[in-house]
Design a protein around this motif. Structure first.
Motif, PDB file in Angstrom:
ATOM      1  N   PRO A  13       0.839  -1.200   0.000  1.00  5.83           N
ATOM      2  CA  PRO A  13       0.000   0.000   0.000  1.00  5.83           C
ATOM      3  C   PRO A  13       0.879   1.257   0.000  1.00  5.83           C
ATOM      4  O   PRO A  13       1.936   1.292   0.632  1.00  5.83           O
ATOM      5  CB  PRO A  13      -0.805  -0.133   1.297  1.00  5.83           C
ATOM      6  N   PRO A  42       1.662   5.218   0.906  1.00  5.28           N
ATOM      7  CA  PRO A  42       1.259   6.276   1.840  1.00  5.28           C
ATOM      8  C   PRO A  42       0.691   7.491   1.124  1.00  5.28           C
ATOM      9  O   PRO A  42       0.179   8.421   1.773  1.00  5.28           O
ATOM     10  CB  PRO A  42       2.570   6.618   2.563  1.00  5.28           C
ATOM     11  N   GLY A  73      -1.894   7.513  -0.903  1.00  2.00           N
ATOM     12  CA  GLY A  73      -3.329   7.436  -1.138  1.00  2.00           C
ATOM     13  C   GLY A  73      -3.859   6.056  -0.823  1.00  2.00           C
ATOM     14  O   GLY A  73      -3.175   5.049  -1.048  1.00  2.00           O
ATOM     15  N   THR A  74      -5.083   5.985  -0.297  1.00  2.27           N
ATOM     16  CA  THR A  74      -5.657   4.702   0.103  1.00  2.27           C
ATOM     17  C   THR A  74      -5.909   3.787  -1.082  1.00  2.27           C
ATOM     18  O   THR A  74      -5.975   2.566  -0.924  1.00  2.27           O
ATOM     19  CB  THR A  74      -6.976   4.929   0.864  1.00  2.27           C
ATOM     20  N   ASP A  75      -6.073   4.354  -2.259  1.00  2.00           N
ATOM     21  CA  ASP A  75      -6.350   3.552  -3.449  1.00  2.00           C
ATOM     22  C   ASP A  75      -5.109   3.355  -4.312  1.00  2.00           C
ATOM     23  O   ASP A  75      -5.211   2.892  -5.452  1.00  2.00           O
ATOM     24  CB  ASP A  75      -7.461   4.199  -4.276  1.00  2.00           C
TER      25      ASP A  75
END
Length: 264
Positions: free
Chosen positions: A94, A96, A98-100
Protein backbone atom coordinates in the motif's frame (compact mmCIF):
# COMPACT_ATOMS: atom_id res chain seq x y z
CA UNK A 1 -6.38 14.35 -8.03
CA UNK A 2 -3.28 12.15 -8.07
CA UNK A 3 0.05 13.56 -9.25
CA UNK A 4 1.12 11.84 -12.46
CA UNK A 5 4.77 12.27 -13.39
CA UNK A 6 5.42 8.93 -15.12
CA UNK A 7 3.38 6.49 -17.21
CA UNK A 8 3.88 2.97 -18.57
CA UNK A 9 2.31 1.57 -21.73
CA UNK A 10 2.84 -1.89 -23.20
CA UNK A 11 5.18 -2.03 -26.17
CA UNK A 12 3.10 -4.80 -27.76
CA UNK A 13 -0.26 -3.02 -27.57
CA UNK A 14 -0.55 0.77 -27.26
CA UNK A 15 -4.05 0.29 -25.84
CA UNK A 16 -2.64 -1.76 -22.94
CA UNK A 17 -1.99 1.10 -20.52
CA UNK A 18 -0.18 0.05 -17.34
CA UNK A 19 -0.87 3.17 -15.27
CA UNK A 20 0.82 6.29 -13.93
CA UNK A 21 2.94 7.01 -10.89
CA UNK A 22 4.05 10.02 -8.90
CA UNK A 23 7.64 8.83 -8.61
CA UNK A 24 9.90 6.30 -10.30
CA UNK A 25 12.54 5.88 -7.61
CA UNK A 26 15.73 4.33 -8.92
CA UNK A 27 15.03 5.13 -12.57
CA UNK A 28 17.91 7.60 -12.77
CA UNK A 29 20.26 5.85 -10.36
CA UNK A 30 23.52 4.17 -11.45
CA UNK A 31 23.00 0.88 -13.26
CA UNK A 32 23.13 -2.34 -11.24
CA UNK A 33 24.68 -4.31 -14.09
CA UNK A 34 24.64 -3.53 -17.80
CA UNK A 35 21.22 -1.92 -18.25
CA UNK A 36 19.30 -3.45 -15.33
CA UNK A 37 17.56 -1.27 -12.75
CA UNK A 38 15.32 -1.79 -9.76
CA UNK A 39 12.64 0.90 -9.79
CA UNK A 40 9.92 1.66 -7.26
CA UNK A 41 6.74 2.80 -8.98
CA UNK A 42 5.47 5.08 -6.16
CA UNK A 43 1.87 6.23 -5.82
CA UNK A 44 0.54 4.15 -8.67
CA UNK A 45 -2.75 2.60 -9.71
CA UNK A 46 -1.64 -0.33 -11.92
CA UNK A 47 -3.72 -1.31 -14.92
CA UNK A 48 -3.55 -3.82 -17.77
CA UNK A 49 -0.53 -6.08 -17.99
CA UNK A 50 1.15 -4.60 -14.93
CA UNK A 51 -1.92 -5.14 -12.78
CA UNK A 52 -2.19 -8.75 -13.98
CA UNK A 53 1.42 -9.40 -12.90
CA UNK A 54 0.91 -8.30 -9.28
CA UNK A 55 -0.58 -11.66 -8.26
CA UNK A 56 2.34 -13.66 -9.65
CA UNK A 57 5.38 -12.31 -7.80
CA UNK A 58 8.16 -14.86 -7.90
CA UNK A 59 6.81 -16.66 -10.95
CA UNK A 60 7.18 -16.29 -14.69
CA UNK A 61 3.90 -14.42 -14.98
CA UNK A 62 5.35 -11.64 -12.85
CA UNK A 63 7.06 -10.48 -16.05
CA UNK A 64 4.70 -7.90 -17.50
CA UNK A 65 6.83 -7.50 -20.63
CA UNK A 66 8.33 -4.58 -22.54
CA UNK A 67 6.95 -1.06 -22.28
CA UNK A 68 7.37 2.60 -23.03
CA UNK A 69 8.02 4.71 -19.96
CA UNK A 70 6.87 8.30 -20.48
CA UNK A 71 8.06 11.26 -18.43
CA UNK A 72 5.02 13.53 -18.04
CA UNK A 73 4.71 17.29 -17.65
CA UNK A 74 2.47 19.05 -15.12
CA UNK A 75 -0.52 18.54 -17.44
CA UNK A 76 0.11 14.84 -17.98
CA UNK A 77 1.56 15.29 -21.48
CA UNK A 78 4.53 13.13 -22.41
CA UNK A 79 7.80 15.10 -22.53
CA UNK A 80 9.81 12.10 -23.70
CA UNK A 81 9.83 8.32 -23.60
CA UNK A 82 12.24 5.51 -22.69
CA UNK A 83 11.93 1.97 -23.98
CA UNK A 84 12.17 -0.54 -21.12
CA UNK A 85 12.54 -4.32 -21.37
CA UNK A 86 11.30 -7.20 -19.23
CA UNK A 87 9.40 -5.23 -16.60
CA UNK A 88 9.14 -7.74 -13.74
CA UNK A 89 7.16 -7.19 -10.54
CA UNK A 90 9.20 -7.89 -7.40
CA UNK A 91 6.97 -6.48 -4.66
CA UNK A 92 3.82 -4.46 -4.03
CA UNK A 93 2.62 -2.64 -0.92
CA UNK A 94 0.00 0.00 0.00
CA UNK A 95 1.22 3.50 -0.78
CA UNK A 96 1.26 6.28 1.84
CA UNK A 97 0.27 8.65 -0.98
CA UNK A 98 -3.33 7.44 -1.14
CA UNK A 99 -5.66 4.70 0.10
CA UNK A 100 -6.35 3.55 -3.45
CA UNK A 101 -2.69 3.60 -4.52
CA UNK A 102 0.17 1.10 -4.26
CA UNK A 103 3.95 1.24 -4.52
CA UNK A 104 5.19 -1.39 -6.97
CA UNK A 105 8.83 -2.46 -7.11
CA UNK A 106 9.93 -3.73 -10.51
CA UNK A 107 13.15 -4.83 -12.15
CA UNK A 108 13.60 -3.79 -15.74
CA UNK A 109 16.24 -3.23 -18.37
CA UNK A 110 16.77 0.41 -19.39
CA UNK A 111 20.20 1.78 -20.30
CA UNK A 112 19.01 5.13 -21.66
CA UNK A 113 17.92 6.75 -18.38
CA UNK A 114 21.25 8.18 -17.27
CA UNK A 115 22.06 9.15 -13.67
CA UNK A 116 21.35 12.84 -13.17
CA UNK A 117 18.68 12.98 -15.88
CA UNK A 118 15.82 13.26 -13.38
CA UNK A 119 16.94 16.73 -12.30
CA UNK A 120 16.91 17.92 -15.91
CA UNK A 121 13.44 16.50 -16.54
CA UNK A 122 12.23 18.30 -13.42
CA UNK A 123 13.55 21.63 -14.75
CA UNK A 124 11.48 21.13 -17.89
CA UNK A 125 8.40 19.93 -15.97
CA UNK A 126 8.52 22.94 -13.63
CA UNK A 127 9.07 25.42 -16.47
CA UNK A 128 12.42 26.51 -14.99
CA UNK A 129 14.59 25.75 -18.00
CA UNK A 130 14.42 29.36 -19.18
CA UNK A 131 18.07 30.35 -19.55
CA UNK A 132 21.01 28.85 -21.35
CA UNK A 133 24.12 27.54 -19.65
CA UNK A 134 22.54 25.43 -16.91
CA UNK A 135 24.64 22.50 -18.16
CA UNK A 136 27.83 24.40 -17.28
CA UNK A 137 27.30 23.58 -13.60
CA UNK A 138 27.62 19.84 -14.30
CA UNK A 139 30.54 17.44 -14.46
CA UNK A 140 31.31 15.26 -17.49
CA UNK A 141 28.72 12.60 -16.58
CA UNK A 142 26.16 15.31 -15.84
CA UNK A 143 26.70 16.93 -19.24
CA UNK A 144 26.15 13.57 -20.92
CA UNK A 145 22.90 13.14 -18.99
CA UNK A 146 21.92 16.68 -19.98
CA UNK A 147 22.40 15.83 -23.65
CA UNK A 148 20.33 12.66 -23.31
CA UNK A 149 17.36 14.60 -21.93
CA UNK A 150 17.82 17.28 -24.59
CA UNK A 151 17.51 14.52 -27.20
CA UNK A 152 14.54 12.65 -25.70
CA UNK A 153 12.65 15.91 -25.00
CA UNK A 154 13.46 17.58 -28.33
CA UNK A 155 10.05 17.15 -29.94
CA UNK A 156 8.27 18.24 -26.77
CA UNK A 157 10.40 21.35 -26.33
CA UNK A 158 10.04 22.37 -29.98
CA UNK A 159 6.34 21.47 -30.34
CA UNK A 160 4.64 23.82 -32.78
CA UNK A 161 7.84 25.64 -33.68
CA UNK A 162 9.12 25.37 -37.27
CA UNK A 163 12.80 25.18 -38.12
CA UNK A 164 14.58 28.51 -38.34
CA UNK A 165 14.68 29.56 -42.02
CA UNK A 166 17.74 29.26 -44.23
CA UNK A 167 20.14 32.15 -43.81
CA UNK A 168 19.65 32.43 -40.04
CA UNK A 169 22.69 33.46 -38.00
CA UNK A 170 23.21 31.44 -34.81
CA UNK A 171 25.67 32.51 -32.11
CA UNK A 172 27.73 29.83 -30.39
CA UNK A 173 29.44 30.88 -27.14
CA UNK A 174 32.70 28.92 -26.94
CA UNK A 175 33.88 30.12 -23.55
CA UNK A 176 32.61 27.10 -21.62
CA UNK A 177 33.48 24.39 -24.13
CA UNK A 178 35.87 22.12 -22.23
CA UNK A 179 35.26 18.82 -24.04
CA UNK A 180 33.21 17.20 -26.78
CA UNK A 181 29.94 16.98 -24.83
CA UNK A 182 30.11 20.60 -23.67
CA UNK A 183 30.41 21.58 -27.35
CA UNK A 184 27.20 19.69 -28.13
CA UNK A 185 25.46 21.33 -25.14
CA UNK A 186 26.48 24.77 -26.37
CA UNK A 187 25.57 24.02 -29.99
CA UNK A 188 22.14 22.69 -29.04
CA UNK A 189 21.33 25.85 -27.12
CA UNK A 190 22.74 28.09 -29.86
CA UNK A 191 20.24 26.61 -32.31
CA UNK A 192 17.27 25.64 -30.12
CA UNK A 193 17.52 27.71 -26.94
CA UNK A 194 17.73 26.57 -23.29
CA UNK A 195 18.05 22.80 -23.04
CA UNK A 196 18.11 22.52 -26.82
CA UNK A 197 19.49 19.63 -28.84
CA UNK A 198 21.44 19.65 -32.10
CA UNK A 199 23.41 16.41 -31.92
CA UNK A 200 25.48 14.57 -29.32
CA UNK A 201 28.09 12.99 -31.55
CA UNK A 202 29.50 13.71 -35.00
CA UNK A 203 26.98 11.55 -36.86
CA UNK A 204 24.08 13.10 -34.95
CA UNK A 205 25.25 16.63 -35.78
CA UNK A 206 25.43 15.61 -39.44
CA UNK A 207 21.85 14.26 -39.22
CA UNK A 208 20.59 17.45 -37.59
CA UNK A 209 22.13 19.52 -40.39
CA UNK A 210 19.83 17.74 -42.86
CA UNK A 211 16.81 19.55 -41.40
CA UNK A 212 13.85 19.03 -39.01
CA UNK A 213 16.00 19.63 -35.92
CA UNK A 214 15.63 23.40 -35.57
CA UNK A 215 17.73 24.84 -38.40
CA UNK A 216 17.61 24.93 -42.19
CA UNK A 217 20.85 24.88 -44.18
CA UNK A 218 22.50 26.96 -45.40
CA UNK A 219 22.93 29.06 -42.28
CA UNK A 220 25.71 30.90 -40.47
CA UNK A 221 27.26 29.85 -37.17
CA UNK A 222 29.09 32.68 -35.43
CA UNK A 223 31.45 30.85 -33.12
CA UNK A 224 32.54 33.26 -30.43
CA UNK A 225 35.70 32.57 -28.39
CA UNK A 226 36.53 29.81 -30.86
CA UNK A 227 40.21 29.84 -29.88
CA UNK A 228 39.24 28.52 -26.43
CA UNK A 229 37.39 25.58 -27.97
CA UNK A 230 40.13 24.95 -30.54
CA UNK A 231 42.68 24.23 -27.80
CA UNK A 232 40.30 21.80 -26.05
CA UNK A 233 38.75 19.95 -28.97
CA UNK A 234 42.01 18.40 -30.06
CA UNK A 235 41.16 14.83 -29.14
CA UNK A 236 38.63 12.39 -30.50
CA UNK A 237 38.20 8.66 -29.80
CA UNK A 238 39.22 7.85 -33.38
CA UNK A 239 42.07 10.36 -33.60
CA UNK A 240 45.38 8.95 -34.73
CA UNK A 241 48.50 10.62 -36.04
CA UNK A 242 46.99 11.10 -39.49
CA UNK A 243 43.42 11.91 -38.33
CA UNK A 244 42.09 15.49 -38.11
CA UNK A 245 41.28 16.92 -34.69
CA UNK A 246 37.68 17.00 -33.50
CA UNK A 247 37.68 20.75 -34.13
CA UNK A 248 38.70 20.17 -37.76
CA UNK A 249 36.17 17.37 -38.20
CA UNK A 250 33.35 19.63 -36.99
CA UNK A 251 34.35 22.39 -39.38
CA UNK A 252 34.45 19.85 -42.21
CA UNK A 253 30.93 18.61 -41.43
CA UNK A 254 29.58 22.17 -41.28
CA UNK A 255 31.19 23.05 -44.60
CA UNK A 256 29.82 19.93 -46.32
CA UNK A 257 26.29 20.84 -45.17
CA UNK A 258 26.47 24.44 -46.34
CA UNK A 259 27.06 26.09 -42.96
CA UNK A 260 29.31 29.12 -42.90
CA UNK A 261 31.30 29.14 -39.65
CA UNK A 262 32.63 32.51 -38.55
CA UNK A 263 35.43 31.95 -36.03
CA UNK A 264 35.56 34.88 -33.64
Amino acid sequence: MHVRNYALTSEEDENDFWGCAQEARGLFSPLEEEGWRQVEWVGSAPEGGLLASLDHIGGRRAVAGNAYLDVLDAEGVSMGSYFVNDVTVLAVRPSPLGTDLVDVTVRMWCDQAMPGSGEVWELIRAGRLTRTGRWQERDAAGRRAWLSVALWSHRYQRRGRPDAPAGTVFTLDGRHIVDEDSFYCALGEAVNGPGGYFGWNLDAVDDCLRGRWGATSPFTLEWQHSSVARTRLVNHPAVQDDTPSLFALLLEIFEERGVEVLLK
